[in-house]
Structure formats: structure tokens, C-alpha cells
Enzyme design. Structure first.
Site, PDB file in Angstrom:
ATOM      1  N   GLY A 106       5.043   1.309   4.396  1.00  0.00           N
ATOM      2  CA  GLY A 106       6.361   1.897   4.160  1.00  0.00           C
ATOM      3  C   GLY A 106       7.344   0.971   3.456  1.00  0.00           C
ATOM      4  O   GLY A 106       8.048   1.395   2.522  1.00  0.00           O
TER       5      GLY A 106
ATOM      6  N   SER B  84       3.554  -2.096  10.226  1.00  0.00           N
ATOM      7  CA  SER B  84       5.018  -2.141  10.418  1.00  0.00           C
ATOM      8  C   SER B  84       5.633  -3.492  10.080  1.00  0.00           C
ATOM      9  O   SER B  84       6.560  -3.953  10.752  1.00  0.00           O
ATOM     10  CB  SER B  84       5.383  -1.714  11.843  1.00  0.00           C
ATOM     11  OG  SER B  84       5.016  -0.362  12.061  1.00  0.00           O
TER      12      SER B  84
ATOM     13  N   GLU C  72      -5.147  -4.887  10.747  1.00  0.00           N
ATOM     14  CA  GLU C  72      -4.087  -3.889  10.935  1.00  0.00           C
ATOM     15  C   GLU C  72      -4.343  -3.117  12.229  1.00  0.00           C
ATOM     16  O   GLU C  72      -5.129  -2.160  12.230  1.00  0.00           O
ATOM     17  CB  GLU C  72      -4.083  -2.902   9.769  1.00  0.00           C
ATOM     18  CG  GLU C  72      -3.844  -3.537   8.416  1.00  0.00           C
ATOM     19  CD  GLU C  72      -3.333  -2.519   7.418  1.00  0.00           C
ATOM     20  OE1 GLU C  72      -2.200  -2.670   6.961  1.00  0.00           O
ATOM     21  OE2 GLU C  72      -4.066  -1.549   7.123  1.00  0.00           O
TER      22      GLU C  72
ATOM     23  N   ASN D 147       0.866  -1.177   0.000  1.00  0.00           N
ATOM     24  CA  ASN D 147       0.000   0.000   0.000  1.00  0.00           C
ATOM     25  C   ASN D 147       0.907   1.232   0.000  1.00  0.00           C
ATOM     26  O   ASN D 147       1.518   1.548   1.017  1.00  0.00           O
ATOM     27  CB  ASN D 147      -0.882  -0.035   1.257  1.00  0.00           C
ATOM     28  CG  ASN D 147      -1.678   1.236   1.460  1.00  0.00           C
ATOM     29  OD1 ASN D 147      -1.774   2.072   0.562  1.00  0.00           O
ATOM     30  ND2 ASN D 147      -2.260   1.390   2.635  1.00  0.00           N
ATOM     31  N   TRP D 148       0.992   1.866  -1.151  1.00  0.00           N
ATOM     32  CA  TRP D 148       1.901   3.022  -1.257  1.00  0.00           C
ATOM     33  C   TRP D 148       1.331   4.286  -0.611  1.00  0.00           C
ATOM     34  O   TRP D 148       2.033   5.279  -0.475  1.00  0.00           O
ATOM     35  CB  TRP D 148       2.226   3.294  -2.744  1.00  0.00           C
ATOM     36  CG  TRP D 148       3.280   2.383  -3.298  1.00  0.00           C
ATOM     37  CD1 TRP D 148       3.809   1.269  -2.696  1.00  0.00           C
ATOM     38  CD2 TRP D 148       3.951   2.511  -4.557  1.00  0.00           C
ATOM     39  NE1 TRP D 148       4.752   0.703  -3.512  1.00  0.00           N
ATOM     40  CE2 TRP D 148       4.866   1.436  -4.659  1.00  0.00           C
ATOM     41  CE3 TRP D 148       3.861   3.421  -5.619  1.00  0.00           C
ATOM     42  CZ2 TRP D 148       5.688   1.262  -5.773  1.00  0.00           C
ATOM     43  CZ3 TRP D 148       4.675   3.240  -6.727  1.00  0.00           C
ATOM     44  CH2 TRP D 148       5.585   2.176  -6.796  1.00  0.00           C
ATOM     45  N   LYS D 149       0.050   4.250  -0.261  1.00  0.00           N
ATOM     46  CA  LYS D 149      -0.598   5.430   0.340  1.00  0.00           C
ATOM     47  C   LYS D 149      -0.383   6.643  -0.585  1.00  0.00           C
ATOM     48  O   LYS D 149      -0.385   6.484  -1.793  1.00  0.00           O
ATOM     49  CB  LYS D 149      -0.079   5.665   1.760  1.00  0.00           C
ATOM     50  CG  LYS D 149      -0.151   4.384   2.597  1.00  0.00           C
ATOM     51  CD  LYS D 149       0.081   4.590   4.054  1.00  0.00           C
ATOM     52  CE  LYS D 149      -0.041   3.246   4.764  1.00  0.00           C
ATOM     53  NZ  LYS D 149      -0.001   3.338   6.206  1.00  0.00           N
TER      54      LYS D 149
ATOM     55  N   GLU E  79      -6.727   4.797   7.867  1.00  0.00           N
ATOM     56  CA  GLU E  79      -6.499   6.208   7.520  1.00  0.00           C
ATOM     57  C   GLU E  79      -7.722   6.789   6.790  1.00  0.00           C
ATOM     58  O   GLU E  79      -8.005   7.985   6.906  1.00  0.00           O
ATOM     59  CB  GLU E  79      -5.220   6.331   6.678  1.00  0.00           C
ATOM     60  CG  GLU E  79      -3.984   6.145   7.566  1.00  0.00           C
ATOM     61  CD  GLU E  79      -2.770   5.554   6.873  1.00  0.00           C
ATOM     62  OE1 GLU E  79      -2.703   5.570   5.628  1.00  0.00           O
ATOM     63  OE2 GLU E  79      -1.876   5.046   7.590  1.00  0.00           O
TER      64      GLU E  79
ATOM     65  N   GLY F 156       2.717   2.285  10.659  1.00  0.00           N
ATOM     66  CA  GLY F 156       3.673   3.369  10.472  1.00  0.00           C
ATOM     67  C   GLY F 156       4.442   3.740  11.724  1.00  0.00           C
ATOM     68  O   GLY F 156       5.118   4.763  11.769  1.00  0.00           O
TER      69      GLY F 156
ATOM     70  N   HIS G 213      -9.406   1.226   5.015  1.00  0.00           N
ATOM     71  CA  HIS G 213      -8.118   1.412   5.707  1.00  0.00           C
ATOM     72  C   HIS G 213      -8.342   2.388   6.872  1.00  0.00           C
ATOM     73  O   HIS G 213      -9.128   3.326   6.753  1.00  0.00           O
ATOM     74  CB  HIS G 213      -7.065   1.955   4.726  1.00  0.00           C
ATOM     75  CG  HIS G 213      -5.695   1.944   5.317  1.00  0.00           C
ATOM     76  ND1 HIS G 213      -5.262   2.927   6.180  1.00  0.00           N
ATOM     77  CD2 HIS G 213      -4.672   1.057   5.218  1.00  0.00           C
ATOM     78  CE1 HIS G 213      -4.024   2.642   6.569  1.00  0.00           C
ATOM     79  NE2 HIS G 213      -3.643   1.513   6.001  1.00  0.00           N
TER      80      HIS G 213
HETATM   81  P1  PGA Z   1       3.005   0.315   7.482  1.00  0.00           P
HETATM   82  O1  PGA Z   1       1.525   0.517   6.900  1.00  0.00           O
HETATM   83  O2  PGA Z   1       3.512  -1.001   6.931  1.00  0.00           O
HETATM   84  O3  PGA Z   1       3.781   1.491   6.990  1.00  0.00           O
HETATM   85  O4  PGA Z   1       2.880   0.259   8.976  1.00  0.00           O
HETATM   86  C1  PGA Z   1       0.650  -0.577   6.762  1.00  0.00           C
HETATM   87  C2  PGA Z   1      -0.680  -0.096   6.227  1.00  0.00           C
HETATM   88  O5  PGA Z   1      -1.154   0.961   6.654  1.00  0.00           O
HETATM   89  O6  PGA Z   1      -1.290  -0.761   5.362  1.00  0.00           O
END
Ligand code: PGA
Length: 245
Positions: free
Chosen positions: A227, A205, A159, A9-11, A92, A165, A90
Site C-alpha cells: 500500500g 504493513s 511477509e 508491489n503495486w498489486k 496472494e 495490508g 506472494h
Molecule cells: P502491504 O503489502 O505493505 O500493503 O502490507 C505488502 C505485500 O503484500 O507485499
């Protein structure tokens, strides 16, 4: 047997230059399925860079197939651009845009209608875990986020919000317990056969250094990686760990 999936997931990261990372992943075929979800503006170019060796997905879709929704993108548009999957719900999106589980379920349904596989994300806050309510809250969030016509083609990503993150990951015991609880809830809701086919990803993470340990956990069918999916070297190491799990 559930096929393992490494999903990136590049966000809100990446540019045309970053497509070279996808081309680099595509040059090393894996046994596991590999998916990258770049920003929507890069999907069509990412599909070309992936040359069929890496699947390309989106990070969100609207619940309607078209209409007056300025700035939103409909699932059929993502499919036409070459996406095969779409992340919905997600944390976010839930926090930045106030998305509810009912809206997530509607987005997942729209995705399926457009022929996309939804990756439905769920997870608890640190306070919910500290209060001992993580399993209850995440299970309910998942059931409320499933589209009405759910079957085995959807994917669920657990998650924990506090692990995204941050560099913190859930313990392998916590991941195992949550995935077992989610699989049990899916069995009750959809029947044992369908529940057994649904892939459960862990996210939060996941890095080259901890991937092997996480993929050894029962009922973990892969990962949703933020990330560490931005570079082919890190994500490639994670994919290799999944292949060997
Ligand atoms: P992260 O993000 O690996 O940077 O913790 C995971 C995600 O939000 O899908």
C-alpha cells in the site's frame, strides 16, 4: 556488503496516471536500490517513466518460457518489456491461485533463466504463529521455493500473511528471529558465502511511520511494500529511512 533494496508491489492497482509517481521517485536518486512492480500492463511504460533511476519488476511469471497458457505471462516477455525482477510466491498468489512452493521454485527458475532476479515470498499465517510454528513453517516454505540452481542473485521476502495490508507488523524481535533463521537455513543449503550475499526483505504493513524501526533490525536488507508504495511521498519517506539505516 548487501545493497539495500526498497521494493514496491503495486498489486492490482495503478493506471497510466500513476506513472507520475514513478517519475517522481526517479527524480530523487537514492543510495538504496529502488524497485517498483506495477501490473504487467504498465511495465513498459513504467520503464520509460523510471528513466533508469528506478528499477521495474513484475508480480508473477509462468514457469514455462512460452506455450498454451491463456492469460499467463512468461518471464522472457517480462524481461523484454524491461523488467529486471519478478515477485514469485506472494501469499496472494499462493491463496488466490493455489500456488505451491514447488510451482514457486519453478517460476523462480524460469525467472533466472530469463535474466530476471526472483523475489521469493514466504510467510506464516496467524494460526501458525500462534501455534509456535512460524520459524519451522517459513523456513521449510523458503527451502521448497528455492530453484534448484540457487545462488546469491535471488532475493527472499519474509511477509507474515497476517501483517499484509492489515496495519499490523511483526515485532522487531520476531522479524530479527525469523531473518536469522532464514539466513541460517540459506547458509546450510547454499553455503555461508552465498547466504551472506542474499538479500532478505521484510514485508507486511511497512509504512513511513514504522520503516525506521524495521530497517534497524539486523539482517533486514530492505522491504517489500504494498500500500505505501503507491505514492511517491510515502514510498520516498520509506526509501529515505532505508538510506539512513
Ligand atoms: P502491504 O503489502 O505493505 O500493503 O502490507 C505488502 C505485500 O503484500 O507485499
Amino acid at each position: 556488503m548487501r545493497r539495500k533494496l526498497a521494493a514496491g508491489n503495486w498489486k492490482m492497482n495503478g493506471s497510466n496516471a500513476a506513472l507520475a509517481e514513478i517519475a517522481a521517485l526517479a527524480a530523487h536518486p537514492a543510495q538504496s536500490e529502488v524497485l517498483i512492480c506495477p501490473p504487467a500492463t504498465l511495465i513498459a511504460a513504467a520503464v520509460r517513466a523510471a528513466s533508469g533511476a528506478v528499477m521495474i519488476g513484475a508480480q508473477d511469471c509462468h514457469a514455462s518460457a512460452s506455450g498454451a497458457h491463456t492469460g499467463d505471462i512468461a518471464a522472457p516477455m517480462l524481461a523484454e518489456a524491461g523488467a529486471t525482477h519478478v515477485i514469485v510466491g506472494h501469499s496472494e498468489r499462493r491463496s488466490d491461485h493455489g500456488e505451491t512452493s514447488a510451482q514457486v521454485a519453478a517460476k523462480a527458475a524460469a525467472a533466472r533463466t530469463a535474466g530476471l532476479t526472483p523475489i521469493i515470498c514466504v510467510g506464516e499465517t496467524a494460526a501458525e504463529r500462534a501455534a509456535g510454528r512460524a520459524e519451522e513453517i517459513v523456513t521449510r516454505q523458503m527451502l521448497e521455493s528455492l530453484p534448484a540452481d540457487s545462488d546469491a542473485t535471488l532475493i527472499v521476502a519474509y511477509e507474515p500473511i497476517w501483517a499484509i495490508g492489515t496495519g499490523d507488523t511483526a515485532t522487531t524481535d520476531d522479524i530479527a528471529m525469523m531473518h536469522r533463521a532464514l539466513r541460517a537455513a540459506l547458509s546450510e543449503h547454499l553455503g555461508v558465502e552465498a547466504a551472506h550475499k542474499i538479500r532478505l526483505l521484510y514485508g507486511g504493513s511497512v509504512k513511513p511511520g514504522n520503516a525506521r524501526e524495521i530497517f534497524a533490525v539486523a539482517d533486514v536488507d530492505g522491504a517489500l511494500v504494498g500500500g505505501a508504495s503507491l505514492t511517491a511521498s510515502d514510498f520516498g519517506t520509506i526509501i529515505a529511512a532505508l538510506d539512513q539505516a
